[in-house]
Design a protein around this motif. Structure first.
Motif, PDB file in Angstrom:
ATOM      1  N   UNK A  34       0.832  -1.203   0.000  1.00  0.00           N
ATOM      2  CA  UNK A  34       0.000   0.000   0.000  1.00  0.00           C
ATOM      3  C   UNK A  34       0.870   1.258   0.000  1.00  0.00           C
ATOM      4  N   UNK A  35       1.936   1.254   0.784  1.00  0.00           N
ATOM      5  CA  UNK A  35       2.812   2.428   0.865  1.00  0.00           C
ATOM      6  C   UNK A  35       3.419   2.820  -0.470  1.00  0.00           C
ATOM      7  N   UNK A  36       4.097   1.901  -1.170  1.00  0.00           N
ATOM      8  CA  UNK A  36       4.630   2.244  -2.480  1.00  0.00           C
ATOM      9  C   UNK A  36       3.556   2.663  -3.476  1.00  0.00           C
ATOM     10  N   UNK A  37       2.381   2.023  -3.410  1.00  0.00           N
ATOM     11  CA  UNK A  37       1.302   2.367  -4.335  1.00  0.00           C
ATOM     12  C   UNK A  37       0.820   3.796  -4.108  1.00  0.00           C
ATOM     13  N   UNK A  38       0.651   4.169  -2.842  1.00  0.00           N
ATOM     14  CA  UNK A  38       0.209   5.530  -2.519  1.00  0.00           C
ATOM     15  C   UNK A  38       1.259   6.547  -2.957  1.00  0.00           C
ATOM     16  N   UNK A  39       2.523   6.264  -2.666  1.00  0.00           N
ATOM     17  CA  UNK A  39       3.597   7.189  -3.024  1.00  0.00           C
ATOM     18  C   UNK A  39       3.714   7.339  -4.539  1.00  0.00           C
ATOM     19  N   UNK A  40       3.736   6.225  -5.260  1.00  0.00           N
ATOM     20  CA  UNK A  40       3.871   6.282  -6.708  1.00  0.00           C
ATOM     21  C   UNK A  40       2.715   7.006  -7.364  1.00  0.00           C
ATOM     22  N   UNK A  41       1.497   6.748  -6.884  1.00  0.00           N
ATOM     23  CA  UNK A  41       0.314   7.408  -7.443  1.00  0.00           C
ATOM     24  C   UNK A  41       0.356   8.911  -7.193  1.00  0.00           C
ATOM     25  N   UNK A  42       0.741   9.293  -5.965  1.00  0.00           N
ATOM     26  CA  UNK A  42       0.804  10.720  -5.630  1.00  0.00           C
ATOM     27  C   UNK A  42       1.820  11.448  -6.500  1.00  0.00           C
ATOM     28  N   UNK A  43       2.985  10.839  -6.708  1.00  0.00           N
ATOM     29  CA  UNK A  43       4.009  11.473  -7.545  1.00  0.00           C
ATOM     30  C   UNK A  43       3.539  11.624  -8.987  1.00  0.00           C
ATOM     31  N   UNK A  44       2.852  10.612  -9.501  1.00  0.00           N
ATOM     32  CA  UNK A  44       2.356  10.682 -10.880  1.00  0.00           C
ATOM     33  C   UNK A  44       1.291  11.767 -11.027  1.00  0.00           C
ATOM     34  N   UNK A  45       0.392  11.860 -10.056  1.00  0.00           N
ATOM     35  CA  UNK A  45      -0.677  12.864 -10.138  1.00  0.00           C
ATOM     36  C   UNK A  45      -0.128  14.285  -9.995  1.00  0.00           C
ATOM     37  N   UNK A  46       0.914  14.437  -9.204  1.00  0.00           N
ATOM     38  CA  UNK A  46       1.476  15.769  -8.970  1.00  0.00           C
ATOM     39  C   UNK A  46       2.386  16.216 -10.112  1.00  0.00           C
ATOM     40  N   UNK A  47       3.243  15.303 -10.586  1.00  0.00           N
ATOM     41  CA  UNK A  47       4.249  15.725 -11.564  1.00  0.00           C
ATOM     42  C   UNK A  47       4.320  14.918 -12.839  1.00  0.00           C
ATOM     43  N   UNK A  48       3.410  13.974 -13.031  1.00  0.00           N
ATOM     44  CA  UNK A  48       3.413  13.198 -14.262  1.00  0.00           C
ATOM     45  C   UNK A  48       4.403  12.041 -14.240  1.00  0.00           C
ATOM     46  N   UNK A  49       4.652  11.465 -15.411  1.00  0.00           N
ATOM     47  CA  UNK A  49       5.486  10.278 -15.533  1.00  0.00           C
ATOM     48  C   UNK A  49       6.913  10.507 -15.050  1.00  0.00           C
ATOM     49  N   UNK A  50       7.502  11.647 -15.404  1.00  0.00           N
ATOM     50  CA  UNK A  50       8.886  11.901 -15.002  1.00  0.00           C
ATOM     51  C   UNK A  50       9.024  12.009 -13.486  1.00  0.00           C
ATOM     52  N   UNK A  51       8.045  12.618 -12.838  1.00  0.00           N
ATOM     53  CA  UNK A  51       8.083  12.704 -11.375  1.00  0.00           C
ATOM     54  C   UNK A  51       7.990  11.310 -10.761  1.00  0.00           C
ATOM     55  N   UNK A  52       7.180  10.446 -11.333  1.00  0.00           N
ATOM     56  CA  UNK A  52       7.075   9.063 -10.855  1.00  0.00           C
ATOM     57  C   UNK A  52       8.391   8.318 -11.079  1.00  0.00           C
TER      58      UNK A  52
END
Length: 335
Positions: free
Chosen positions: A173-191
């Motif tokens: 759950x932790x990695x999923x939440x972090x990865x999703x948040x980064x993608x929503x905030x900054x797109x693919x490169x941020x992820x």
């Protein structure tokens, strides 16, 4: 004869009969771990083929350091060794932060690490490079079936919290939440940079303590294992490189025992203590710091005794005996 049948014994009747069976296939968890590691490395390569910006590098560095602290300051110093105290709520917050490092759950991590300390550098160690070599100690042990599940009996102090058991089971759950948040905030490169690249570097940096900190470095204390202090490993792991110190007194909140031994995780914990988030930080006493010094008691590690004896023999000055005192020398005045 079937592989499941016992082979007839040709040895004495006192020896146990060996039963040979088929090797079990990889489990779902093992397969998932291998796929995840491969994807992390492929994603890192992809990140470097796209547009490079220092902002993305800064993002990767920030998520690296925060999650490295989550491993060193939380999974290791708190859950594994209870080197400080905190509230039940903040304990859960720290545990969730630790899961974002993608190194499984807090109970699994801590229980496995306790096995390492109990059997350090023996055949029952989890990741001894002296016993199993570089690959197994660096990453192979992490993928093994024998270390796949959490042994709650080895961590009863924290396994009594149902929220921690849930988080340990659902550590993805932790990695999923972090990865999703980064993608929503900054797109693919941020992820890619904030999670993938950061996780790849974080994983290998953490594992160097298992694979390298028992081989390269210096020894201050005469521990029975082969642990060493390494300045460079301490830098990249926020203090974990003072590994000989740690094996000398594993319950210490600081692994850099002296002011010149940089220990960023300890500095962060001191800051958290100052604002009341954690308390009762355990530090080694002056007596502990002076106990079992290698220079005073000599090498105690069975795996290093031969090396220590060889070094001592080289350093021992040769004794020059006068010619007329040597046993085979002729009497004075003859010859």
């Amino acid at each position: 004869m079937s592989d499941l049948e016992a082979k007839p014994s040709t040895s004495s009747s006192t020896e146990p009969v060996r039963v040979v069976g088929p090797r079990p296939p990889p489990s779902f968890g093992q397969i998932g771990a291998v796929i995840g590691i491969v994807l992390i490395h492929v994603g890192t390569i992809v990140a470097f083929t796209r547009d490079f910006t220092w902002k993305l590098v800064a993002l990767a560095a920030a998520t690296y350091f925060v999650r490295m602290f989550a491993i060193t300051g939380v999974y290791h110093r708190y859950f594994s060794h209870r080197s400080y105290k905190t509230s039940r709520f903040f304990q859960l917050v720290l545990a969730f932060l630790g899961t974002t490092a993608t190194q499984k759950g807090p109970l699994w991590w801590a229980s496995t690490h306790r096995v390492h300390h109990r059997f350090s550098d023996t055949e029952r160690d989890v990741h001894s490079p002296m016993q199993f070599g570089f690959w197994q100690s660096h990453m192979g042990w992490w993928l093994g079936r024998e270390h796949e599940h959490t042994d709650f009996d080895k961590i009863p102090d924290f396994a009594s919290f149902p929220e921690l058991r849930w988080l340990d089971r659902n550590h993805a759950v932790g990695p999923a939440v972090m990865g999703t948040a980064l993608y929503l905030i900054g797109g693919l490169d941020a992820f890619l940079w904030g999670y993938v690249v950061s996780t790849c570097v974080l994983m290998h940096a953490t594992f160097t303590i298992n694979s390298l900190a028992h081989i390269f470095g210096s020894r201050r204390y005469a521990t029975t294992d082969t642990s060493r202090n390494n300045f460079w490993l301490a830098l990249i792991t926020l203090g974990e490189g003072w590994h000989n110190n740690h094996h000398h007194y594993m319950n210490s909140v600081n692994q850099g025992f002296f002011w010149w031994e940089i220990d960023v995780s300890y500095y962060a914990l001191r800051g958290m203590s100052a604002v009341g988030l954690v308390w009762d930080l355990r530090k080694p006493s002056p007596q502990v710091l002076k106990r079992n010094l290698l220079k005073e008691v000599g090498e105690q590690s069975p795996l290093l005794l031969k090396q220590a004896a060889a070094r001592a023999a080289k350093q021992k000055p040769e004794l020059h005996v006068p010619l007329d005192m040597q046993p085979d020398a002729p009497p004075p005045g003859i010859g």
